[in-house]
Design a protein around this motif. Structure first.
Motif, PDB file in Angstrom:
ATOM      1  N   GLU A   1       3.543   3.916  -0.941  1.00 13.86           N
ATOM      2  CA  GLU A   1       4.022   4.293  -2.265  1.00 13.86           C
ATOM      3  C   GLU A   1       5.496   3.981  -2.473  1.00 13.86           C
TER       4      GLU A   1
ATOM      5  N   HIS B   1       4.761  -1.636  -4.974  1.00 10.67           N
ATOM      6  CA  HIS B   1       3.605  -0.744  -5.077  1.00 10.67           C
ATOM      7  C   HIS B   1       3.162  -0.557  -6.525  1.00 10.67           C
ATOM      8  N   GLN B   2       4.108  -0.348  -7.418  1.00 13.49           N
ATOM      9  CA  GLN B   2       3.751  -0.112  -8.815  1.00 13.49           C
ATOM     10  C   GLN B   2       3.131  -1.355  -9.443  1.00 13.49           C
ATOM     11  N   TYR B   3       3.650  -2.528  -9.050  1.00 16.57           N
ATOM     12  CA  TYR B   3       3.068  -3.763  -9.583  1.00 16.57           C
ATOM     13  C   TYR B   3       1.583  -3.833  -9.251  1.00 16.57           C
ATOM     14  N   PHE B   4       1.224  -3.584  -8.000  1.00 16.00           N
ATOM     15  CA  PHE B   4      -0.168  -3.707  -7.597  1.00 16.00           C
ATOM     16  C   PHE B   4      -1.031  -2.581  -8.173  1.00 16.00           C
ATOM     17  N   THR B   5      -0.453  -1.388  -8.299  1.00 21.83           N
ATOM     18  CA  THR B   5      -1.180  -0.296  -8.950  1.00 21.83           C
ATOM     19  C   THR B   5      -1.563  -0.690 -10.377  1.00 21.83           C
ATOM     20  N   ASP B   6      -0.582  -1.222 -11.116  1.00 17.54           N
ATOM     21  CA  ASP B   6      -0.827  -1.642 -12.499  1.00 17.54           C
ATOM     22  C   ASP B   6      -1.761  -2.851 -12.547  1.00 17.54           C
ATOM     23  N   HIS B   7      -1.535  -3.799 -11.647  1.00 23.64           N
ATOM     24  CA  HIS B   7      -2.322  -5.033 -11.638  1.00 23.64           C
ATOM     25  C   HIS B   7      -3.805  -4.741 -11.399  1.00 23.64           C
ATOM     26  N   TYR B   8      -4.091  -3.941 -10.384  1.00 21.03           N
ATOM     27  CA  TYR B   8      -5.492  -3.638 -10.085  1.00 21.03           C
ATOM     28  C   TYR B   8      -6.127  -2.815 -11.205  1.00 21.03           C
ATOM     29  N   GLY B   9      -5.381  -1.853 -11.726  1.00 16.94           N
ATOM     30  CA  GLY B   9      -5.915  -1.034 -12.806  1.00 16.94           C
ATOM     31  C   GLY B   9      -6.232  -1.867 -14.043  1.00 16.94           C
TER      32      GLY B   9
ATOM     33  N   ILE C   1       0.837  -1.206   0.000  1.00 17.46           N
ATOM     34  CA  ILE C   1       0.000   0.000   0.000  1.00 17.46           C
ATOM     35  C   ILE C   1       0.871   1.255   0.000  1.00 17.46           C
TER      36      ILE C   1
END
Length: 206
Positions: A124, A129-137, A122
């Protein structure tokens, strides 16, 4: 000079070798996590199996979290290649996610890795963090597209908002994984997802 005689520049050879080594480490790490689980997999053990020193492993992955994110990225690529629909349709896309959930139920090690890292990432400044940001998006958009197209076909029940339903569907997928890890004999992840979709659709997801 023939193509066979053209030599790759030293810098390119070094890049290719480094990329191959990095892929080997990710493969080894995935195997270790599958064998011994989240807590049992140390960087030293992964380095040993990969034929590297602990310092050598850190050259490619400066932290455990960075390596874990790379393992999850590889998992996503392999799951898409293995389980993704050969021909896209909105119903095929939704069936793919149910099939993926069923597949995950046979691989608890990688599910535990995902759940634990998702909570930690969660922040930043976390390496994953970037992996999960991209994954969820990406996942939300994948579901949103399928539901939006089904809405255009008149296949969604009245009152279902594709965007809201997509976010809820992704939240349900992740929440089910946590419940399943806690009570694997009591939670049928794929069954619950399929039932949820049938509450959104006018016709059952065959």
């Amino acid at each position: 000079m023939s193509d066979a005689e053209v030599k790759m520049p030293a810098s390119s050879r070094g890049y290719a070798k480094g990329r191959a080594r990095r892929e080997q480490i990710v493969t080894t790490a995935a195997e270790v996590y599958a064998d011994v689980g989240y807590h049992g997999a140390s960087l030293r053990e992964i380095a040993k199996r990969a034929g590297l020193s602990h310092v050598g492993l850190h050259y490619y992955f400066p932290s455990r979290e960075a390596l874990l994110a790379a393992v999850l990225e590889r998992r996503d690529e392999e799951d898409t290649a293995r389980l993704g629909p050969k021909e896209y349709s909105p119903t095929a896309a939704l069936r793919h996610l149910v099939d993926l959930t069923d597949h995950n139920a046979r691989h608890p090690g990688i599910v535990e890795l995902y759940v634990r890292l998702a909570a930690e990432a969660i922040a930043e400044d976390h390496p994953a963090h970037q992996y999960f940001t991209d994954h969820y998006g990406t996942t939300r958009e994948y579901v949103h597209r399928a539901l939006r197209e089904l809405a255009e076909q008149g296949a969604l029940r009245d009152g279902v908002d594709p965007g809201v339903a997509a976010a809820g569907f992704v939240a349900l997928m992740d929440g089910l994984q946590v419940q399943w890890l806690t009570s694997p004999d009591e939670v049928d992840m794929a069954g619950v997802l399929r039932s949820h979709l049938e509450q959104l659709l006018k016709e059952p997801l065959t």
